[in-house]
Scaffold this motif. Structure first.
Motif, mmCIF file in Angstrom:
data_model
loop_
_atom_site.group_PDB
_atom_site.id
_atom_site.type_symbol
_atom_site.label_atom_id
_atom_site.label_comp_id
_atom_site.label_asym_id
_atom_site.label_seq_id
_atom_site.Cartn_x
_atom_site.Cartn_y
_atom_site.Cartn_z
ATOM 1 N N TRP A 52 -28.288 48.780 -131.325
ATOM 2 C CA TRP A 52 -28.475 47.436 -131.831
ATOM 3 C C TRP A 52 -28.685 47.083 -133.306
ATOM 4 O O TRP A 52 -28.787 48.142 -133.912
ATOM 5 C CB TRP A 52 -29.515 46.821 -131.120
ATOM 6 N N THR A 53 -28.746 45.996 -133.561
ATOM 7 C CA THR A 53 -28.797 45.489 -134.982
ATOM 8 C C THR A 53 -30.095 44.558 -134.808
ATOM 9 O O THR A 53 -30.620 44.245 -134.000
ATOM 10 C CB THR A 53 -27.740 44.610 -135.691
ATOM 11 N N SER A 54 -30.582 44.019 -136.020
ATOM 12 C CA SER A 54 -31.660 43.219 -136.078
ATOM 13 C C SER A 54 -31.778 41.847 -135.433
ATOM 14 O O SER A 54 -32.612 41.391 -134.968
ATOM 15 C CB SER A 54 -32.078 42.786 -137.647
ATOM 16 N N ALA A 55 -30.304 41.323 -135.223
ATOM 17 C CA ALA A 55 -30.141 40.310 -134.150
ATOM 18 C C ALA A 55 -30.631 40.310 -133.093
ATOM 19 O O ALA A 55 -31.136 39.338 -132.427
ATOM 20 C CB ALA A 55 -28.650 39.740 -134.083
ATOM 21 N N ARG A 56 -30.777 41.649 -132.550
ATOM 22 C CA ARG A 56 -31.190 41.918 -131.252
ATOM 23 C C ARG A 56 -32.798 41.506 -131.026
ATOM 24 O O ARG A 56 -33.048 41.015 -129.795
ATOM 25 C CB ARG A 56 -30.945 43.283 -130.756
ATOM 26 N N VAL A 57 -33.425 41.486 -131.898
ATOM 27 C CA VAL A 57 -34.954 41.537 -131.917
ATOM 28 C C VAL A 57 -35.403 40.145 -132.241
ATOM 29 O O VAL A 57 -36.748 40.091 -132.033
ATOM 30 C CB VAL A 57 -35.724 42.481 -132.769
ATOM 31 N N VAL A 58 -34.534 39.250 -132.714
ATOM 32 C CA VAL A 58 -35.009 37.996 -133.142
ATOM 33 C C VAL A 58 -35.703 37.426 -131.834
ATOM 34 O O VAL A 58 -34.966 37.200 -130.788
ATOM 35 C CB VAL A 58 -33.910 36.989 -133.666
ATOM 36 N N GLY A 59 -36.857 36.709 -131.967
ATOM 37 C CA GLY A 59 -37.675 36.324 -130.775
ATOM 38 C C GLY A 59 -38.299 37.222 -129.905
ATOM 39 O O GLY A 59 -38.901 36.634 -128.831
ATOM 40 N N ASP A 60 -38.045 38.372 -130.092
ATOM 41 C CA ASP A 60 -38.697 39.538 -129.286
ATOM 42 C C ASP A 60 -39.989 39.518 -129.353
ATOM 43 O O ASP A 60 -40.740 39.537 -130.490
ATOM 44 C CB ASP A 60 -37.930 40.809 -129.274
ATOM 45 N N PRO A 61 -41.063 39.245 -128.149
ATOM 46 C CA PRO A 61 -42.559 39.421 -128.447
ATOM 47 C C PRO A 61 -43.171 40.741 -128.596
ATOM 48 O O PRO A 61 -44.174 40.610 -128.916
ATOM 49 C CB PRO A 61 -43.011 38.598 -127.131
ATOM 50 N N HIS A 62 -42.423 41.992 -128.616
ATOM 51 C CA HIS A 62 -43.099 43.033 -128.658
ATOM 52 C C HIS A 62 -43.571 43.239 -130.208
ATOM 53 O O HIS A 62 -42.775 42.780 -131.244
ATOM 54 C CB HIS A 62 -42.327 44.217 -128.131
ATOM 55 N N SER A 63 -44.200 44.166 -130.438
ATOM 56 C CA SER A 63 -44.866 44.405 -131.859
ATOM 57 C C SER A 63 -43.888 45.548 -132.547
ATOM 58 O O SER A 63 -43.776 45.646 -133.660
ATOM 59 C CB SER A 63 -46.275 44.894 -131.997
ATOM 60 N N SER A 64 -43.148 46.514 -131.618
ATOM 61 C CA SER A 64 -42.691 47.691 -132.103
ATOM 62 C C SER A 64 -41.745 47.900 -131.095
ATOM 63 O O SER A 64 -42.171 48.077 -129.660
ATOM 64 C CB SER A 64 -43.798 48.675 -132.220
ATOM 65 N N ILE A 65 -40.323 48.110 -131.389
ATOM 66 C CA ILE A 65 -39.345 48.326 -130.277
ATOM 67 C C ILE A 65 -38.459 49.562 -131.091
ATOM 68 O O ILE A 65 -37.649 49.778 -131.929
ATOM 69 C CB ILE A 65 -38.247 47.185 -130.400
ATOM 70 N N VAL A 66 -39.047 50.738 -130.274
ATOM 71 C CA VAL A 66 -38.566 52.264 -130.937
ATOM 72 C C VAL A 66 -37.030 52.214 -130.652
ATOM 73 O O VAL A 66 -36.570 51.987 -129.366
ATOM 74 C CB VAL A 66 -39.201 53.173 -130.345
ATOM 75 N N ASP A 67 -36.159 52.610 -131.667
ATOM 76 C CA ASP A 67 -34.702 52.568 -131.666
ATOM 77 C C ASP A 67 -34.446 54.149 -131.405
ATOM 78 O O ASP A 67 -34.761 54.883 -132.141
ATOM 79 C CB ASP A 67 -34.220 52.219 -132.900
ATOM 80 N N LEU A 68 -34.411 54.682 -129.853
ATOM 81 C CA LEU A 68 -34.306 55.746 -129.438
ATOM 82 C C LEU A 68 -33.027 56.781 -129.982
ATOM 83 O O LEU A 68 -33.086 57.771 -130.495
ATOM 84 C CB LEU A 68 -34.402 56.027 -127.992
ATOM 85 N N PRO A 69 -31.912 56.054 -130.180
ATOM 86 C CA PRO A 69 -30.866 56.815 -131.165
ATOM 87 C C PRO A 69 -31.109 57.234 -132.260
ATOM 88 O O PRO A 69 -30.452 57.899 -132.849
ATOM 89 C CB PRO A 69 -29.620 55.828 -130.907
ATOM 90 N N LEU A 70 -31.985 56.502 -133.002
ATOM 91 C CA LEU A 70 -32.571 56.530 -134.493
ATOM 92 C C LEU A 70 -33.703 57.606 -134.524
ATOM 93 O O LEU A 70 -34.069 58.098 -135.534
ATOM 94 C CB LEU A 70 -32.700 55.541 -135.238
ATOM 95 N N THR A 71 -34.257 57.907 -133.403
ATOM 96 C CA THR A 71 -35.534 58.799 -133.154
ATOM 97 C C THR A 71 -35.131 60.277 -133.114
ATOM 98 O O THR A 71 -34.568 60.290 -132.124
ATOM 99 C CB THR A 71 -36.527 58.317 -132.267
ATOM 100 N N GLN A 72 -35.593 60.986 -133.988
ATOM 101 C CA GLN A 72 -35.103 62.573 -133.860
ATOM 102 C C GLN A 72 -36.235 63.321 -134.445
ATOM 103 O O GLN A 72 -36.975 63.112 -135.273
ATOM 104 C CB GLN A 72 -33.664 62.676 -134.356
ATOM 105 N N SER A 73 -35.954 64.801 -133.991
ATOM 106 C CA SER A 73 -36.818 65.783 -134.490
ATOM 107 C C SER A 73 -35.828 66.470 -134.946
ATOM 108 O O SER A 73 -34.785 66.923 -134.576
ATOM 109 C CB SER A 73 -37.639 66.452 -133.557
#
Length: 330
Positions: free
Chosen positions: A279-300
């Motif tokens: 997703w891009t930033s437009a997806r989170v506009v109005g979202d009430p969560h404090s933190s939405i982890v982008d799993l495809p961008l999260t890695q070890s």
């Protein structure tokens, strides 16, 4: 909850009011600002970021939302006498109560408690930094009179940090937040206090400092994290990326599973969320969560972990502010 006041109806103050009323959390007893009530009502009724709020009206001494009348006081000349108004908790959204000297004026005028919608300048400028899902259970009604909610970025990072500290540990880390522009920036090029802020906020990528690392240190004194911000030309919707060296290595899929679990159960449920898709930033506009982890961008990778978390820097933070106000007022 009829003993809460909102002091300052700027971007956060207005979104706090929207979050509180539209989610049936509370209706403030009093709202304050230095602008005319009619102008503020118009800004509530039509918001560039969040659309229409039908049914907002005003007169000289009140603003009504969803048929609920709220006393409006113009605070340009003086601070209201909160005790006389029956206000116990003031949520200060003016941006000025980040020092104890300013915040305690509300207490001197009869409020029992002040919730500051911003990061206190130092640890001594508040009695506690309390964040929902992180350490709000540490609230001490006798000792905590001035409470800071830190910043939107702090809340987004804190959820990520909490999950990591309780699983892999963190030796040290660096974060970068790509943040929507704010009212502290200029619309056109002009000299500003900060040199980089002298260029048009809606036309430039502007490096900036971030106080999130300092605020996180108020909660976890041994945490070794630093970071910076980049202001970009979007009206709301931001992302923070934390790159860290963990104390215990973890695979990418196990790392992602940590956040999947934290989003569905435990103290971060409703505060932390995850994206499985791209997703891009437009997806989170109005979202009430404090933190939405982008799993495809999260890695070890090779002993490092990288976690990216989206957040609506207005709506998400305002929702936490409303929930915390209810907790403190009760």
């Amino acid at each position: 909850m009829d003993s809460i006041a909102i002091y300052g109806l700027g971007r956060i103050g207005r979104q706090l009011l929207r979050s509180a009323v539209r989610n049936d959390l509370f209706v403030p007893k009093v709202v304050c600002d230095i602008a005319p009530a009619g102008t503020l009502a118009a800004l509530l009724e039509v918001d560039t970021n969040y659309g229409r709020w039908p049914g907002v009206t005003s007169d000289e001494g009140s603003i009504s939302v969803d048929g609920r009348r709220i006393t409006y006081l113009n605070s340009r000349e003086s601070l209201p006498q909160w005790g006389e108004l029956g206000v116990d908790l003031v949520v200060d959204c003016s941006g000025r109560a980040v020092t104890r000297e300013v915040a305690r004026l509300h207490l001197e005028n009869g409020a029992k408690r002040v919730l500051v919608s911003g990061p206190s300048a130092t640890a001594d400028d508040c009695d506690a930094v309390l964040l929902p899902g992180i350490n709000l259970d540490d609230f001490d009604a006798e000792a905590h009179k001035i409470i800071s909610m830190a910043s939107c970025t702090t809340n987004a990072l804190a959820a990520v940090v909490k999950v990591l500290l309780e699983s892999t540990g963190i030796r040290h880390g660096v974060f970068s937040t790509v943040h929507a522009y704010t009212n502290t920036q200029s619309l056109t090029d002009q000299p500003m206090k900060s040199r980089r802020d002298s260029w048009a906020g809606a036309e430039n990528i502007i490096p900036s400092s971030s106080g999130a690392a300092k605020a996180l240190g108020f909660i976890w004194p041994d945490l070794k994290i630093t970071g910076k911000a980049y202001r970009v030309p979007v009206r709301t919707g931001s992302i923070v990326e934390l790159n860290a060296v963990p104390e215990r290595e973890i695979s990418t899929e196990s790392l992602r599973d940590l956040f999947r679990s934290a989003a569905t159960a435990g103290p971060l449920k409703g505060i932390l969320d995850t994206f499985e898709d791209e997703w891009t930033s437009a997806r989170v506009v109005g979202d009430p969560h404090s933190s939405i982890v982008d799993l495809p961008l999260t890695q070890s990778f090779n002993g490092l972990i990288s976690v990216a978390a989206w957040y609506d820097n207005e709506a998400g933070f305002s929702m936490r502010l409303a929930e915390t106000a209810v907790r403190l007022a009760s």
